[in-house]
Design a protein around this motif. Structure first.
Motif, mmCIF file in Angstrom:
data_model
loop_
_atom_site.group_PDB
_atom_site.id
_atom_site.type_symbol
_atom_site.label_atom_id
_atom_site.label_comp_id
_atom_site.label_asym_id
_atom_site.label_seq_id
_atom_site.Cartn_x
_atom_site.Cartn_y
_atom_site.Cartn_z
ATOM 1 N N GLU A 1 131.232 -31.621 38.152
ATOM 2 C CA GLU A 1 132.603 -31.094 37.749
ATOM 3 C C GLU A 1 133.058 -32.023 36.655
ATOM 4 O O GLU A 1 132.243 -33.004 36.328
ATOM 5 C CB GLU A 1 133.481 -31.347 39.233
ATOM 6 N N ALA B 1 124.213 -27.680 38.468
ATOM 7 C CA ALA B 1 123.535 -28.837 39.099
ATOM 8 C C ALA B 1 124.666 -29.537 39.847
ATOM 9 O O ALA B 1 124.341 -30.595 40.543
ATOM 10 C CB ALA B 1 123.026 -29.721 37.787
ATOM 11 N N GLY B 2 125.983 -29.122 40.113
ATOM 12 C CA GLY B 2 127.025 -29.607 40.748
ATOM 13 C C GLY B 2 127.701 -30.458 40.044
ATOM 14 O O GLY B 2 128.717 -31.145 40.917
ATOM 15 N N ARG C 1 132.906 -35.767 36.464
ATOM 16 C CA ARG C 1 131.691 -36.538 36.672
ATOM 17 C C ARG C 1 130.881 -36.307 35.144
ATOM 18 O O ARG C 1 129.529 -36.836 35.069
ATOM 19 C CB ARG C 1 130.514 -35.900 37.766
ATOM 20 N N LYS D 1 127.068 -27.296 35.553
ATOM 21 C CA LYS D 1 127.851 -26.859 36.771
ATOM 22 C C LYS D 1 126.920 -26.321 37.654
ATOM 23 O O LYS D 1 127.423 -26.446 38.923
ATOM 24 C CB LYS D 1 128.730 -25.527 36.104
#
Length: 182
Positions: free
Chosen positions: A91, A88-89, A94, A86
């Motif tokens: 969601e 690291a971006g 992904r 999370k």
């Protein structure tokens, strides 16, 4: 959704791993020294330059641990957490589905991830025509939905002796699963 008596509802409940590249053949040193690369080193360089990192979900620590380590000599899979993913971006849409359709935990993981992928694709593209990408059992898959119907395609990320059979199995499942959700 249950797996061995454990109810999973959020990504925090998943056992995750992620790939990191390995320079086992001294590619970076050879490049730095200006040496000619072997075919294997050249393939590894191509791979190192294009590898995206992603979290791969498994239903249990045991299943996750069985997938840790080197894959095809190019990539090492290491343990990670949802908090790291999370941060690291990432969601849920992904997150890769780690097991193959015939492996334990697949239906639990896929029932959490695929609906998120479809929901995100529809939000990005529209209800009737959309495209999405998903990784299943280390097969990079594409889904296209539109006036032409449903189209899925894919290729193995790391090869291996079972790559063709794995791709066929994954795409057969993915096609049926997407059609069932339309």
């Amino acid at each position: 959704m249950h797996s061995k008596g454990i109810e999973m509802r959020t990504p925090h409940d998943l056992s995750l791993i992620r790939p990191i590249t390995r320079d086992t053949d001294g590619v970076m040193t050879a490049l730095y020294e200006g040496r000619t690369l072997s075919d294997e080193q050249s393939a590894l360089t191509d791979h190192l330059c294009g590898l995206d990192s992603y979290p791969e979900a498994h239903a249990s620590e045991h299943a996750r641990d069985a997938k840790l380590g080197i894959d095809n000599g190019l990539v090492e899979f290491v343990s990670t957490t949802w908090a790291e993913a999370k941060a690291a971006g990432f969601e849920p849409a992904r997150v890769a589905i780690g097991p193959a359709p015939d492996e334990q935990g697949f239906f639990l993981i896929s029932s959490m991830i695929l609906p998120e992928v479809i929901k995100q694709a529809k939000a990005d593209w529209g209800e009737d025509e959309w495209s999405a990408g998903i990784i299943i059992a280390r097969v990079q898959c594409s889904i296209d939905v539109g006036a032409h119907g449903v189209s899925v395609s894919g290729y193995p990320l790391y090869g291996g002796p079972d790559a063709d059979a794995r791709v066929e199995k994954v795409l057969r499942w993915l096609d049926a699963a997407v059609r069932a959700r339309l």
